[in-house]
Design an enzyme around this catalytic site. Structure first.
Site, PDB file in Angstrom:
ATOM      1  N   MET A   9      33.915  58.843  49.357  1.00 41.74           N
ATOM      2  CA  MET A   9      34.193  57.596  48.651  1.00 41.74           C
ATOM      3  C   MET A   9      33.069  57.528  47.840  1.00 41.74           C
ATOM      4  O   MET A   9      31.946  57.410  48.331  1.00 41.74           O
ATOM      5  CB  MET A   9      34.733  56.251  49.311  1.00 41.74           C
ATOM      6  CG  MET A   9      36.053  56.454  50.003  1.00 41.74           C
ATOM      7  SD  MET A   9      37.442  56.914  49.109  1.00 41.74           S
ATOM      8  CE  MET A   9      37.356  55.635  47.469  1.00 41.74           C
TER       9      MET A   9
ATOM     10  N   GLY B  95      35.393  56.605  40.407  1.00 44.62           N
ATOM     11  CA  GLY B  95      34.091  56.382  39.308  1.00 44.62           C
ATOM     12  C   GLY B  95      33.874  57.670  38.737  1.00 44.62           C
ATOM     13  O   GLY B  95      32.713  57.692  38.090  1.00 44.62           O
TER      14      GLY B  95
ATOM     15  N   HIS C  85      45.749  60.802  49.864  1.00 40.46           N
ATOM     16  CA  HIS C  85      44.718  59.978  50.578  1.00 40.46           C
ATOM     17  C   HIS C  85      44.937  58.878  51.303  1.00 40.46           C
ATOM     18  O   HIS C  85      45.558  58.088  50.363  1.00 40.46           O
ATOM     19  CB  HIS C  85      43.660  59.874  49.427  1.00 40.46           C
ATOM     20  CG  HIS C  85      42.589  58.774  49.775  1.00 40.46           C
ATOM     21  ND1 HIS C  85      41.716  58.350  48.693  1.00 40.46           N
ATOM     22  CD2 HIS C  85      42.099  58.561  50.963  1.00 40.46           C
ATOM     23  CE1 HIS C  85      40.855  57.594  49.122  1.00 40.46           C
ATOM     24  NE2 HIS C  85      40.968  57.686  50.801  1.00 40.46           N
TER      25      HIS C  85
END
Ligand code: DX5
Ligand code: ZN
Length: 221
Positions: free
Chosen positions: A137, A177, A66
């Site tokens: 994201m 997260g 990434h």
């Protein structure tokens, strides 16, 4: 569609990196998510080519690279030479997304496009056919251990619907997260490649990998 768990080594203990990677792979990780940060596209600098090259010798598992890097077209071939199997660039990081995606395709690896939480899915209009994977994201990029942005769930659902409309089994990766409490939410919304950093490496990485793989299996029924 295949469902995969990709631990993000950003949260790993770098002094034991080789061993950590081997242990999550042995525990069932389907790939390793590798966050390259350049100190320009995002404030932090993480690591780069020498590290990827070096860990490549530890495992054959998929390297999901990434690039949180401005003008990533400068480095695509180099990351492929270092061992990347998927190269993901950010739509926000280049002036010519389409060409950069084609460059990844020519380099012979899987093509990924990442979108920040605030970047619209309309970015994908006309280029969705050029990508194998969209990375959504679910935090603003730059740091591990942030809180999942709830609004992202709607975006995952919308992207899955968009792919289905096009008759595509698009890989949708979620990054940022993702923890025990929301793993099911992102799976139900339509994500099939799950990145988890702190949820895996804070604590016993192998045990956590097994636990989350099991949860994915349960979701699949
Ligand atoms: C954030 C990175 C993520 C990060 C995920 O900029 O792209 O891959 O490592 O870490 P967690 O799961 O801790 O949010
Ligand atoms: Zn990432």
């Amino acid at each position: 569609m295949e469902y995969k768990l990709h631990p993000s080594i950003l949260a790993a203990d770098f002094k034991n990196l080789g061993a950590d990677i081997e242990s999550v792979v042995a525990a069932g990780a389907d790939g390793i998510h590798i966050d390259v940060m350049d100190g320009d596209f995002v404030p932090q600098i993480s690591f780069g080519m020498p590290l990827i090259k070096s860990i490549r010798s530890a495992t054959d598992v998929t390297f999901d690279v990434h690039l949180m890097v401005t003008n990533p077209e400068r480095y695509i071939e180099t990351f492929v030479e270092c061992g990347a199997d998927i190269v993901t660039i950010h739509a926000e990081a280049t002036r010519d997304v389409e060409n950069a995606l084609k460059q990844i395709r020519r380099a012979g690896v899987k093509v990924g496009l990442a979108l920040n939480p605030g970047t619209s899915l309309s970015t994908l209009d006309y280029i969705i056919d050029d990508v194998d994977m969209v990375l959504l994201m679910t935090v603003n990029p730059g740091f591990g251990g942030q809180k999942y942005i709830e609004k992202a769930t709607r975006k995952i659902k919308a992207l899955r619907a968009m792919a289905q409309n096009e008759g595509r089994e698009l890989d949708i990766e979620v990054d940022g997260g993702v923890i025990a409490e929301n793993l099911n939410t992102v799976l139900e919304a339509g994500a099939n490649i799950i990145v988890m950093g702190s949820a895996i490496f804070n604590g016993k990485a192998a045990d956590n990998t097994k636990l989350y793989k099991e949860e994915i299996r349960r979701f699949l029924g």
